[in-house]
Design a protein around this motif. Sequence first.
Motif, short mmCIF file in Angstrom:
data_model
loop_
_atom_site.label_atom_id
_atom_site.label_comp_id
_atom_site.label_asym_id
_atom_site.label_seq_id
_atom_site.Cartn_x
_atom_site.Cartn_y
_atom_site.Cartn_z
N THR A 1 -2.04 -3.42 -10.69
CA THR A 1 -2.25 -2.21 -9.82
C THR A 1 -3.36 -1.74 -9.87
OG1 THR A 1 0.41 -2.09 -11.07
CG2 THR A 1 -0.20 0.21 -10.07
N TYR A 2 -3.54 -0.98 -8.53
CA TYR A 2 -4.54 0.18 -8.85
C TYR A 2 -4.29 1.12 -8.10
CZ TYR A 2 -6.05 -4.73 -8.17
OH TYR A 2 -6.26 -6.12 -7.92
N PHE A 3 -5.09 2.75 -8.92
CA PHE A 3 -5.25 3.68 -8.45
C PHE A 3 -5.90 4.38 -8.09
CE2 PHE A 3 -2.45 3.37 -11.87
CZ PHE A 3 -1.35 3.60 -11.23
N LEU A 4 -6.21 4.44 -7.03
CA LEU A 4 -7.83 4.15 -5.71
C LEU A 4 -8.50 6.12 -6.13
CD1 LEU A 4 -7.48 2.72 -2.79
CD2 LEU A 4 -7.74 2.17 -5.20
N GLY A 5 -7.10 6.77 -6.12
CA GLY A 5 -7.37 7.83 -6.54
C GLY A 5 -8.23 9.45 -5.90
N TYR A 6 -7.72 8.86 -4.07
CA TYR A 6 -8.01 9.90 -3.36
C TYR A 6 -7.11 11.14 -3.20
CZ TYR A 6 -10.66 6.80 -1.32
OH TYR A 6 -11.86 5.84 -0.90
N THR A 7 -8.45 12.63 -2.70
CA THR A 7 -7.06 13.64 -2.90
C THR A 7 -5.67 13.63 -2.86
OG1 THR A 7 -8.67 15.00 -3.96
CG2 THR A 7 -7.27 16.50 -3.58
N ASP A 8 -4.27 13.53 -3.59
CA ASP A 8 -3.26 14.44 -2.58
C ASP A 8 -3.52 14.60 -0.88
OD1 ASP A 8 -0.38 13.81 -1.82
OD2 ASP A 8 0.45 14.89 -3.56
N PHE B 1 0.87 -1.86 0.15
CA PHE B 1 0.05 0.37 -0.14
C PHE B 1 0.96 0.84 0.31
CE2 PHE B 1 -2.75 -2.92 1.84
CZ PHE B 1 -3.92 -2.95 1.20
N ALA B 2 0.52 2.18 -1.14
CA ALA B 2 1.06 2.78 -0.82
C ALA B 2 0.84 4.86 -1.28
CB ALA B 2 2.20 2.61 -2.59
N PRO B 3 1.09 5.54 -0.27
CA PRO B 3 0.02 6.65 -0.52
C PRO B 3 0.31 7.72 -2.14
CG PRO B 3 1.65 7.08 1.36
CD PRO B 3 2.06 5.69 0.68
N HIS B 4 0.84 7.59 -2.36
CA HIS B 4 1.83 8.28 -3.15
C HIS B 4 2.33 7.84 -4.30
CE1 HIS B 4 1.60 11.14 -0.09
NE2 HIS B 4 0.78 11.81 -0.24
N GLN B 5 2.37 8.03 -5.66
CA GLN B 5 3.36 7.27 -6.68
C GLN B 5 4.09 7.39 -6.34
OE1 GLN B 5 0.81 9.04 -7.36
NE2 GLN B 5 -0.88 8.09 -7.22
N ASP B 6 5.22 6.74 -5.86
CA ASP B 6 7.02 6.26 -5.58
C ASP B 6 7.61 6.11 -4.58
OD1 ASP B 6 6.77 8.33 -4.03
OD2 ASP B 6 7.64 10.21 -4.63
N ASP B 7 6.24 5.76 -3.54
CA ASP B 7 6.70 5.17 -1.67
C ASP B 7 6.88 3.75 -2.15
OD1 ASP B 7 5.92 7.77 -0.72
OD2 ASP B 7 3.85 7.49 -0.90
N GLU B 8 6.36 3.54 -2.75
CA GLU B 8 6.37 1.63 -3.29
C GLU B 8 7.41 1.05 -3.23
OE1 GLU B 8 4.90 3.16 -5.67
OE2 GLU B 8 5.86 3.24 -6.61
N THR B 9 7.98 1.83 -4.57
CA THR B 9 9.08 1.90 -5.26
C THR B 9 10.28 2.31 -4.29
OG1 THR B 9 8.37 1.99 -7.53
CG2 THR B 9 11.07 2.37 -7.58
N VAL C 1 0.17 -4.15 -6.10
CA VAL C 1 0.22 -2.64 -5.59
C VAL C 1 -1.14 -1.73 -5.80
CG1 VAL C 1 1.81 -0.17 -5.93
CG2 VAL C 1 3.14 -2.41 -5.62
N VAL C 2 -1.10 -1.00 -4.87
CA VAL C 2 -2.20 -0.33 -4.50
C VAL C 2 -2.03 1.07 -3.74
CG1 VAL C 2 -4.20 0.27 -2.63
CG2 VAL C 2 -3.89 -1.96 -3.26
N PHE C 3 -2.34 2.32 -4.74
CA PHE C 3 -2.03 3.51 -4.82
C PHE C 3 -2.95 4.44 -3.71
CE2 PHE C 3 1.03 2.11 -7.90
CZ PHE C 3 2.19 2.98 -7.61
N LEU C 4 -3.19 4.96 -2.57
CA LEU C 4 -4.33 5.75 -2.39
C LEU C 4 -4.39 6.89 -3.14
CD1 LEU C 4 -3.42 2.96 -0.03
CD2 LEU C 4 -5.30 4.26 1.23
N THR C 5 -3.97 7.87 -3.53
CA THR C 5 -3.45 9.12 -3.40
C THR C 5 -3.59 9.36 -5.03
OG1 THR C 5 -1.78 10.35 -2.80
CG2 THR C 5 -3.68 10.13 -1.07
#
Length: 254
Positions: free
Chosen positions: A115-122, A47-55, A74-78
């Motif tokens: 890969t999942y992009f949940l799209g919550y506002t940053d 689970f990654a809040p932003h695109q780069d945290d997971e990597t 990998v699930v991106f929350l924002t």
Amino acid sequence: MSKIPLPKKIRESIEWKIRDMNSRVCNWVLRVQSQPLKVSNKPAIVFAPHQDDETIGCGGMIALKRSQGIPVKVVFLTDGRYGRPEWIKAEEIIQVRQQEALSALDNLGIEKSQTYFLGYTDGSLAQLTSEQRQQLIDYLVALLKSFQPGEIYVPHSKDGHPDHEATYEVVQMAIAQSETHLELLQYPIWIFWYNVLPFKLCLQYIAHHAYRLCISSVHEQKKQAISRYKSQVPNIPNSLLTSFFAPYEIFIKN
Ligand SMILES: [Zn+2]
């Protein structure tokens, strides 16, 4: 006698140097005090809040698992919209970061379908209404039940960034509500950057729960994956980049 305040720029520069030094020292302590960890054959969700945290936090672990054919999602929350350098237009940043994420994950062996992009506002995760929060947790519970991972990777509970700490909390609640048995591993990103003063306390706690995964066999792969985040790498402080480029990754177990 009243104090003469330091000019803002000088104050910021001193603060930056302190954070940088704190970060280097803490990461060194973690490296020498942590216990070795072997990659398991359990399917995992990162689970990654932003695109780069997971990597930057788990890229080596992901590459090691994928090289053995172990399923990883990998699930991106924002949507990451506020991590925008000047040279990218506001209306393009979400798309740019998604493409960078897909490219980095492709490099680590993860297909787009995983890969999942949940799209919550940053920046919004800590401010969700209770209804929005429960909706998110319900979604995560359904994902956990359908995929049945043996391991979950989340940012550290005290990582110092509101989205990172909120990610830990919602995932923790989803695990409890899903009643699934799995291992939770926390990856530190900003913890030593934002927690300067209580660093001794931080180390006493973390050093006893920290594990070190050797990723030297996939080290180059991780470095290449990080470099796919062209919009983000220039903004990461040097001391943190050094630790993200290390041939090992640190995970904290409860
Ligand atoms: Zn982040």
